[in-house]
Design a protein around this motif. Sequence first.
Motif, mmCIF file in Angstrom:
data_model
loop_
_atom_site.group_PDB
_atom_site.id
_atom_site.type_symbol
_atom_site.label_atom_id
_atom_site.label_comp_id
_atom_site.label_asym_id
_atom_site.label_seq_id
_atom_site.Cartn_x
_atom_site.Cartn_y
_atom_site.Cartn_z
ATOM 1 N N UNK A 29 0.844 -1.199 0.000
ATOM 2 C CA UNK A 29 0.000 0.000 0.000
ATOM 3 C C UNK A 29 0.879 1.249 0.000
ATOM 4 N N UNK A 61 -8.031 4.438 -5.585
ATOM 5 C CA UNK A 61 -9.298 3.749 -5.347
ATOM 6 C C UNK A 61 -10.471 4.726 -5.427
ATOM 7 N N UNK A 102 -16.479 10.390 -11.717
ATOM 8 C CA UNK A 102 -17.876 10.215 -12.111
ATOM 9 C C UNK A 102 -18.762 11.273 -11.446
ATOM 10 N N UNK A 134 -39.964 22.364 -11.551
ATOM 11 C CA UNK A 134 -40.439 21.549 -12.670
ATOM 12 C C UNK A 134 -41.245 22.401 -13.639
ATOM 13 N N UNK A 176 -41.229 25.673 -14.151
ATOM 14 C CA UNK A 176 -40.429 26.641 -14.918
ATOM 15 C C UNK A 176 -39.594 25.935 -15.972
ATOM 16 N N UNK A 203 -39.945 22.683 -17.381
ATOM 17 C CA UNK A 203 -40.590 21.860 -18.402
ATOM 18 C C UNK A 203 -41.708 22.606 -19.103
ATOM 19 N N UNK A 204 -42.619 23.173 -18.316
ATOM 20 C CA UNK A 204 -43.784 23.784 -18.947
ATOM 21 C C UNK A 204 -43.448 25.139 -19.553
ATOM 22 N N UNK A 205 -42.667 25.923 -18.819
ATOM 23 C CA UNK A 205 -42.391 27.283 -19.280
ATOM 24 C C UNK A 205 -41.068 27.383 -20.028
ATOM 25 N N UNK A 206 -40.309 26.284 -20.073
ATOM 26 C CA UNK A 206 -39.058 26.255 -20.836
ATOM 27 C C UNK A 206 -38.129 27.406 -20.459
ATOM 28 N N UNK A 207 -38.031 27.673 -19.165
ATOM 29 C CA UNK A 207 -37.146 28.752 -18.727
ATOM 30 C C UNK A 207 -36.160 28.201 -17.697
#
Lengths: 440, 281
Positions: free
Chosen positions: B1, B9, B16, B238, B240, B242-246
């Motif tokens: 070691x 390790x 990631x 969500x 803003x 998805x629905x409002x695309x902002x």
Amino acid sequence: MAGFSRRSLLRGVLATGAGAAAAPLLGGCVGFATSGTSGLTFLSTQFTPVEEAERFRSLLRRSFDAEVGYVTSDPGQFTTQVRSQVEAGNVRVALLGGLHGDLAPLAPDCLTDLTDLVADFSALGWPPEYLELAKAGTDRTWYVPWAQASYLLAAHVDALAHLPSGADPEDLSYEQFLDWAVNARRANGNRPMLGLPGGPKGLLHRFLQGYLLPSFTGGQITTFNSPEAVTAWEYLRELWRNCAPASTNYDFMQDPLEAGEVRFAWDHVARLVNVPKREPDRWRMLPAPRGPKGRGYMAVLTGLAIPKGAPHQDQARRLIATLSKAQTQIELLRANAFFPTVRTPIPADLPPAIRLEAAAVAKQRQLPGALLSLPPVGLGSREGELGKAFRDCFQSIVLGGADTRSTVDRQTGVLAKVLAEAKVPCWAPDPRGDGVCEVG
Amino acid sequence: MTGRTPWLLLAPSTVLLALLFGWPLAQGVLAAFQDGSGFTLAHWQRLFTDPYFGQALRNTVLLIVIVVPIQLVLAVGMTLLIQAKPRFAGVHFYLWAIPLAISDLAAGLVWLTVFADRGYLNSLLITLGLSEHGIAWLSYDSPGTMLFAVVVAEVWRATSMVFVIVVAGVQMLPPDYDEAAQVFGATAWQRLWHVTLPLLRPSLQVALILRTILALQAFAVAQALTGRDFPLLVGETYQWHVTLQNPSVASAVALVVLALSLGTAVLYLRALRQPAGGGAR
């Protein structure tokens, strides 16, 4: 555990760990639901309910000779999906179907120019205003008009019994409509019979943009802060007192109508089509009411587009040609209650619900004072925020009881900002000037 | 070691995490303060003038203040019941853990069938003659009953998580302390208050932090039950995005959630610190 030291175990774990970590990075992770077909992929925001999608898939099988995988998606994801595929240069979708508002934002960066295709089919007789829409504010055509729909009132005969005296249900004024709602509520032990689609997926903002405000003000955007608009909002506040309180949760009006929670309602034709199925002779479909400035009504347009760099472009063009045939469009009307955009007579052997709707849609367009509105044009991804300004007015004025004038003024500021970023000319019913659309 | 081995390790997971979390996080923070032309506070202005934002903030805080203490008390109570080794203890444990396996949205929909205008609860009330037409639990003009419905659904859905953590904590406690207290004649209540709970501090800390952060992220249940009538912060994110695309304003809301999460976590860590030098180990 002889010959199996901790060191070798760790090394094994490390190797598999690194492999597992790399797998999603190296794998063909395109985030796309294939439908298990080898042929064309047709991604669409339309016909999302399972039955509608199935009926449309069988229509595709009957009318097109190659295999088509019809995949539905939410409007928000639709835009993201197409954009990311085009930007990554890894387009899996051959054909797109969506509302004008879904497709217009993707033009011109992510769509193929279809000007030649529309010119080829010019004999089909699309309305000129639709061909104008398909240009999305440019001089080329980005999608081919596909099907259209509108919004109507559906009423059960029990509700019609409470019409104010002397009112013609086919030609109501907004005042008579309010009296009707009041009468119905009183006759029903103070429980309203009228419902509006104010739920999270409901289309109430279309009622505001295309029906209420144009009927009172003659415009959608330019007159947003006019004194007539204030009158319209005050009217809606009064009407809402006679609407079923659960209206803020209704997405598709056919469900509460069918359940008997409400007895008359306004909604999109495709969201009312299941209402008269059970007892077609007990239901009526009515044109929208008329206001001081005319009978505002909205036409919804869906289109077909091909993403930039899509596979199987020739086949996709053939599929568009097939879907543009009058016969295919009538089939679609029969299956899913979306009306043809090409010039064709409506046959007499349609299901009762669709016949009722077809008659009412035609009547709504032909009655004196008809005033056509379109869903916002060319706003691209800002369209949601434009609709939000209307919904927020409703939220504050009607539900929150805020002062009408100051709320309208505040939302005018929001609207002005959205329009200033979008820089688009006005659309019907506002006069299409040369300049940028603005309020007032 | 050699000295480098631990770093080697750790490298895969670090890389990631940096790729999958660090980079999007940086992008999200930047998006909230930038527009096409550089630094701006316009997105924040847009957010703070939005009629839904104030409500969403209030509802989210209300939900945490009401739900988390109820869940804690319930979970400790359930743990003590399990510790008392009743008959069929295993069955009880599994029944109580069932909500862990159910998705938020499904739980919301289940409770929707209970609280809807024509749901089971109203049918029951009408059948029993307690109400003529049922009560509009989820109506937009009765925020009290709406909050009640969301709280009930949240408590049902998420108590089991606190319960599992507390049970695990209790089972790790050495029994000697409790036995010693019994020898000295402490009552059950004294033993709980002066022996069990102080020893449980680390578990309670974990349970509280996890639960509060997850309660800040609660959204599917309220969405299923009330649509947009009971807005919550994550629901606004969500909306803003998805629905409002902002995405910019959505990032701003998400940063508010982040600030609240960090704030409450620090608060718990300070409040439940082990007394320095004390705390038998």
